[in-house]
Motif scaffolding. Sequence first.
Motif, PDB file in Angstrom:
ATOM      1  N   ASP B 166       0.851  -1.194   0.000  1.00 18.85           N
ATOM      2  CA  ASP B 166       0.000   0.000   0.000  1.00 18.85           C
ATOM      3  C   ASP B 166       0.887   1.243   0.000  1.00 18.85           C
ATOM      4  OD1 ASP B 166       0.878   0.437   2.591  1.00 18.85           O
ATOM      5  OD2 ASP B 166      -0.928  -0.339   3.533  1.00 18.85           O
ATOM      6  N   GLU B 167       0.284   2.392   0.299  1.00 19.34           N
ATOM      7  CA  GLU B 167       1.048   3.641   0.175  1.00 19.34           C
ATOM      8  C   GLU B 167       2.095   3.792   1.290  1.00 19.34           C
ATOM      9  OE1 GLU B 167      -2.055   3.306   0.901  1.00 19.34           O
ATOM     10  OE2 GLU B 167      -2.210   4.188   2.912  1.00 19.34           O
ATOM     11  N   HIS B 204      -0.184   3.654  -6.174  1.00 23.18           N
ATOM     12  CA  HIS B 204      -0.143   4.246  -4.835  1.00 23.18           C
ATOM     13  C   HIS B 204       0.561   5.602  -4.813  1.00 23.18           C
ATOM     14  CE1 HIS B 204      -1.938   0.734  -3.076  1.00 23.18           C
ATOM     15  NE2 HIS B 204      -1.024  -0.050  -3.634  1.00 23.18           N
TER      16      HIS B 204
END
Lengths: 396, 396
Positions: B166-167, B204
């Motif tokens: 994820d980010e 992302h």
Amino acid sequence: MAVARRIDQLLSGGSLIRRMFNQGQQLKERYGADNVFDLSIGNPDLSPPPEFYRAAEKILGESIPGKHAYMNNAGLVEVREKIAQRVRREQDVDISAGGIIMTVGAGSALSLAFHCLVNPGDRVLVPAPAFVAYRNYLSVHGGVLEIVPGLPDFSIDLNALEEMIDETTAAVIINSPNNPSGTIYPEKSLADLGQLLERLSRLHGRRIYLISDEPYREIIYRKEPVPPVFQAYPHSIICYSYSKSLSIPGERIGWAAVHPLAEDRDKIVAGMTGATLNMGYTNAPALMQRIVGEIDGCAVDVERYRRRRDLLADGLREIGYEFELPQGAFYMFPKVPRGYGGDDDMAFCERLVEEKILTVPGSGFAMPGYFRISYCVDERIIQGSLPGFRRAFETT
Amino acid sequence: MAVARRIDQLLSGGSLIRRMFNQGQQLKERYGADNVFDLSIGNPDLSPPPEFYRAAEKILGESIPGKHAYMNNAGLVEVREKIAQRVRREQDVDISAGGIIMTVGAGSALSLAFHCLVNPGDRVLVPAPAFVAYRNYLSVHGGVLEIVPGLPDFSIDLNALEEMIDETTAAVIINSPNNPSGTIYPEKSLADLGQLLERLSRLHGRRIYLISDEPYREIIYRKEPVPPVFQAYPHSIICYSYSKSLSIPGERIGWAAVHPLAEDRDKIVAGMTGATLNMGYTNAPALMQRIVGEIDGCAVDVERYRRRRDLLADGLREIGYEFELPQGAFYMFPKVPRGYGGDDDMAFCERLVEEKILTVPGSGFAMPGYFRISYCVDERIIQGSLPGFRRAFETT
């Protein structure tokens, strides 16, 4: 965003020493290295003593099981025993190999100590003038370096130190013989410092440790050795490097010694040992450990540094510079001449650059109004710099 | 409170490898070292190749200005040029000395990379089975290691990886040849991984870097070299160590190579170079830099490791153990026999201890149900351990 925020900060900062170094590189490219008087960095030009090479050859030639293998992260026990013997003798405390951790130079010894003693947000204090790269080591562990303002005779201002210490203070660093001043803190100063730290540790309900950074311990110009910090305060860690005593700063070998009676001594030793893994270097280089184990106590010829110090001191004194004669290390830290407003060390060092002389402004050691001359260079460079020092002194 | 909170955590944790190591020490004290089959640690017993000693003697005997002096923190430029030549050849990219940073082993290369890429709270992912000391290196920089569950054939589970990214993901680490499985990730896997990281970086809005930990690059049992990760993904950093190729893990010498087209390449190189100071080690040991500069490409006799692998594989296969034949490194990672509930690696390794055989449970590599055998030991130890392996297999 790609790189970490800390890197943008790192790259936008840059130390004064590095700035002078880069400026020096440019000067050397333009005028030739021989026409630039580089007195900016502490990169000793003396060769290691012959014992270093003899020990290296002996060890490389010997059949030793696991000669270059992994070992206990604290280092080779036989080498640590040799160093413990030395520390016992110099510090007069009952320390064993178990209190010694071999490190990748004094820098990593300091870093391991910070990792063990400093929580994020904690402060570590150091009296000026000081080697401010401590700030870099600390930043990795979330600690903050704060400078205790310096006194004109470069002694420790205990009143100022007392005012700055509070419950967030994890440690105090001292560096004696001192970079950049060449001062050796006398026994009485250390004893007073030890008493102060004991009193304030009780007052604030937190043990304040003393970290003694001693890479110049053998580079001294007097008979009496550097006074033993372990006698002044038991909650102390000594960080040592062979960079200067053996003239091998590129080899990265040193050690930390934890006082046997330091509060939480066992945790500190185990924590510093375990932290060698966390920091990514696992152990100090094996061959260099074995070499210093053979020749610990050996040192380069300090008389050569003394001759350079005297050459520089005589020359600068005659011109009119004011300075304390260094008692140790290979730096002099004179006052900026009055013509430069008394404390504009940046302007004065720029003026010296016009004379192709590279030094470091005192601001780089948290003590403006002074400048550092490194005299671990050939006598010809010192001699050749004196006319430039004179012109800069006489014509602002 | 005296020591930092992190040290209490460090001391209360302790790795499975260390626990086995300590247990092994006790066994050896009780039964004698010759009566214990220590297959627990990756401390190679082979001597460095003769070229290592010849290069050391040559360099120690030569007159080189500043032979043991400070240098650019990234390392000696002539050594970095030699390594750049090798990386150019192996990875087929246009890299120069400016893209190479000499380090205190692969551990410090990884640590410098984390310092540059990871903000506090960021995650770094690694596919199991994995060398979990990455967690220690990361913790210093505030990063968190997360494990991508492993597949039975030890390939990378790209679907699981995609779900976990994820980010907050700063980087993915791969280690090929792999410790503990001996797997070499094929070119196609690397290409798929590169495409995934490119796609997810866009998704992302954050560049996800690939860090390739390659200390076993030369320890392989096939003709085709380890596929070039720089061809699979430009935003990559290779971390290399000479610990295994030259059998000198105690000497702490390695390097990092930053892909010339990596996003923010200049900041990464400058940041990793500057971070050598922050981390406290300043530069990689000078003499070892010069030695590997002379003999880069040299390696120990891998055939000796192959014979040991085959001896172990033949022995275990005959007993009935299930395993993938290692393609590289000097570890085997068999399945725990069915009699132990199929995945109780802790219980099985305890059972092996009763046979005076020391191994490491797969749980120590985030992959329960397996156990690691290190075969960088004398053939007699491997041969001697086989009856114990049989008894443990046959009688739970």
